[in-house]
Design a protein around this motif. Sequence first.
Motif, short mmCIF file in Angstrom:
data_model
loop_
_atom_site.label_atom_id
_atom_site.label_comp_id
_atom_site.label_asym_id
_atom_site.label_seq_id
_atom_site.Cartn_x
_atom_site.Cartn_y
_atom_site.Cartn_z
N UNK A 15 0.86 -1.17 0.00
CA UNK A 15 0.00 0.00 0.00
C UNK A 15 0.90 1.23 0.00
N UNK A 16 0.33 2.41 0.14
CA UNK A 16 1.10 3.64 0.08
C UNK A 16 2.18 3.72 1.14
N UNK A 17 1.94 3.12 2.30
CA UNK A 17 2.93 3.18 3.38
C UNK A 17 4.10 2.23 3.14
N UNK A 18 3.95 1.26 2.27
CA UNK A 18 5.01 0.29 2.02
C UNK A 18 5.78 0.46 0.73
N UNK A 19 5.50 1.52 -0.02
CA UNK A 19 6.11 1.72 -1.34
C UNK A 19 7.65 1.75 -1.27
N UNK A 20 8.19 2.48 -0.33
CA UNK A 20 9.65 2.62 -0.25
C UNK A 20 10.30 1.28 0.07
N UNK A 46 -0.60 8.86 -2.43
CA UNK A 46 -2.04 8.64 -2.59
C UNK A 46 -2.47 7.44 -1.76
N UNK A 47 -3.36 7.66 -0.81
CA UNK A 47 -3.82 6.61 0.08
C UNK A 47 -4.58 5.53 -0.70
N UNK A 48 -4.19 4.27 -0.46
CA UNK A 48 -4.86 3.12 -1.07
C UNK A 48 -5.13 2.09 0.02
N UNK A 49 -5.94 1.10 -0.29
CA UNK A 49 -6.31 0.08 0.68
C UNK A 49 -5.42 -1.15 0.51
N UNK A 73 2.44 -3.41 4.13
CA UNK A 73 1.59 -2.27 4.46
C UNK A 73 2.11 -1.69 5.76
N UNK A 74 1.43 -0.72 6.31
CA UNK A 74 1.94 -0.04 7.49
C UNK A 74 2.31 -0.98 8.62
N UNK A 75 1.35 -1.77 9.09
CA UNK A 75 1.62 -2.71 10.17
C UNK A 75 1.83 -4.13 9.67
N UNK A 76 1.37 -4.42 8.46
CA UNK A 76 1.39 -5.77 7.91
C UNK A 76 0.12 -6.54 8.20
N UNK A 77 -0.65 -6.06 9.15
CA UNK A 77 -1.83 -6.81 9.60
C UNK A 77 -2.87 -7.03 8.49
#
Length: 154
Positions: A15-20, A46-49, A73-77
């Motif tokens: 997702x957007x938080x994991x792109x880098x 850009x925020x995505x799900x 993703x952010x937490x992976x959850x």
Amino acid sequence: MIQKLTDKPISIAADHRGVVLKGRLTGWLRANGYSVKDCGTDNATERVDAMDYALELVAEIKASRSDFAIGICGSGQMMAITANRFPFMRATLLHTAAESVPAREHGDANMLVLGADVTDDATAEHILKTFLNTPALGDRYAARRERLAKLDIF
């Protein structure tokens, strides 16, 4: 270079938080002889799900285009929860390389999930290397995996 666990492309999505982190791990995979199927996203602003991208990875495994997937993703959850809704998926959310060993040996995990907000780059690379360098064990673990794939009792 590590011994390759598969000759098929490894599918990766974030997702957007994991792109880098996705970009860094994609580079690591290619540098170590793996081909990569990038299932998105490429936009960190850009925020995505995360669920949508987990489903992309599930589709790659189901269609046998990939044997392994990486979801970030952010937490992976959300990546792990979504992927594990499908009986052929064995997604594992890992925080250390040591966790990779039983996830692969005992559970034959076919999807590595990482939390970009809680996993630094060096740790993520170490987890990935260990995950891909650990084969699944047979015997009772294979029987357990077969049993797991048949669970649909409720």
